[in-house]
Design an enzyme around this catalytic site. Sequence first.
Site, PDB file in Angstrom:
ATOM      1  N   ARG A  35      48.294 -47.463  10.255  1.00 24.78           N
ATOM      2  CA  ARG A  35      49.087 -48.263   9.314  1.00 24.78           C
ATOM      3  C   ARG A  35      50.435 -47.593   9.086  1.00 24.78           C
ATOM      4  NH1 ARG A  35      48.920 -47.498   3.326  1.00 24.78           N
ATOM      5  NH2 ARG A  35      49.988 -49.248   2.319  1.00 24.78           N
ATOM      6  N   ARG A  76      60.113 -53.576 -11.362  1.00 22.64           N
ATOM      7  CA  ARG A  76      60.232 -52.305 -12.068  1.00 22.64           C
ATOM      8  C   ARG A  76      61.172 -52.444 -13.268  1.00 22.64           C
ATOM      9  NH1 ARG A  76      58.241 -48.330  -8.777  1.00 22.64           N
ATOM     10  NH2 ARG A  76      58.103 -48.785  -6.538  1.00 22.64           N
ATOM     11  N   LYS A 217      47.242 -59.197   1.678  1.00 23.43           N
ATOM     12  CA  LYS A 217      46.685 -58.196   0.763  1.00 23.43           C
ATOM     13  C   LYS A 217      46.336 -58.882  -0.550  1.00 23.43           C
ATOM     14  CE  LYS A 217      48.958 -54.278   0.607  1.00 23.43           C
ATOM     15  NZ  LYS A 217      50.142 -53.367   0.535  1.00 23.43           N
ATOM     16  N   THR A 275      42.205 -48.400  -0.511  1.00 24.30           N
ATOM     17  CA  THR A 275      42.724 -47.722  -1.697  1.00 24.30           C
ATOM     18  C   THR A 275      41.749 -46.683  -2.265  1.00 24.30           C
ATOM     19  OG1 THR A 275      43.826 -49.794  -2.326  1.00 24.30           O
ATOM     20  CG2 THR A 275      43.977 -47.964  -3.859  1.00 24.30           C
TER      21      THR A 275
END
Length: 472
Positions: A35, A76, A217, A275
């Site tokens: 990846r 953000r 995802k 993860t």
Amino acid sequence: MRRHRRAKIVATVGPASNSPDMLKALFLAGVDTFRLNFSHGTQADHAKVHAAIRALEKEVKRPIGILMDLQGPKIRVGTLRDKKIAVGPGETIRFVLNGTEGDKTSIPLPHPEIFAAVAPGHDLLIDDGRVRVRITGLGADWIEAKVIVGGAISNHKGVNLPGTILELSPLTTKDRSDLAFGLDLGVDWVALSFVQKPSDVIEARGLINGRAGIMSKIEKPAALERIDDIIQLSDAIMVARGDLGVEIPNEDVPGKQKELVRACRLAVKPVIVATQMLDSMVATPTPTRAEVSDVATAIYDGADAVMLSAESASGEYPREAVAMMDSIIKSTEAHKMYRSIIEATQPGEDQTPPHAVASAAADLASAIHASAIVAYTSSGTSASRVARKRPSLPILAITPNEDVSRRMCLLWGAHSVLSQDIKNYEEMVERATFFAVQEEFARGGDLIVVVAGIPFAQAGTTNNLRVVTVPR
């Protein structure tokens, strides 16, 4: 070079693993697909890694998959006057669309799509959910919120909006540039971050245009609400438990993981569980018992692949982490309970002829104690249909397409081999037995079950099943 396991390993490349020597060490330890995380590093950095992997592929004479993971739209907060502010439960704070160096009354949030989509009662999670605030009022360029869970808010920390669907393309300007670059390089998979709705996948498909597989995802609650459509439109799914675990309760993540793995198996789409799988191995040479159990659970669930992130990208023990994951998979698949659990989670029979033929091939191969199932596949579909059954025998996937052979490095149980097109039955049998022996799946006198589509080299036509005795 045959892997003696069914589930595949994906490893993220980073500073700890981007040298040709380390890439080779990771491949030999068990990596099937690498990846490239485009949230970090430059395009030039990724090009060097891509070239090193392709050189390694030629050296070991085995296909190796390459997955590019796009950064996606990162939301953000802006810059704060004192770099960090502390907020406590019950306090009222204000976010502003336009502002620089803010404080509690003017925290910059330079994302107009948020101001257009939120409503009173919606929550904002800051810094992976360490701070939670609930919106109490808003205007065109300001949001007032009450602090539910206090903590520190510092410069440029990420913001999650679990209850809000943003009118935001999953492909930013940076992503579009990276995507064009990756497709020109020749990546095998493109992972789309923060998919919210089916149209996000459709938008990406128009840009990718068949040049790579599309992996969605799943890390947003909105995606879970349209998950069946998203799975159908995607070529593969990643259960991205990091952001998903921020936006839904932690205790709900294991159940969603099982639901997603089962739904992908039913839809004949590869699924990666990702993860923090061996997260403690970022800094220590051994994982916790809980992490080992986590990897094993994904294997018992029937996931096609499990993924390492920081463990292989920036950790101190990348090779050891891959070797540990390889060992856990082998041990789990060899356990006496594994087959019964996999059989108990069979997704049910699909009534279409191609699925029925692939399922019959798996059952027949088991009944006659064949050495392997050989699947001729021009698009990967025939091999995927056999893998859906999760047979106890290995799957030897023969394809004339180099891109397909690399994409099958994510497919459960598939050992892909590149071969020229076949023209007739005799050639099919000859090639099947040759590769079964060459790749050490069978010996003279063994039985193999061959599944193919006729006419040959036509994608999606799984309609022929044959039992062959390997010549002595």
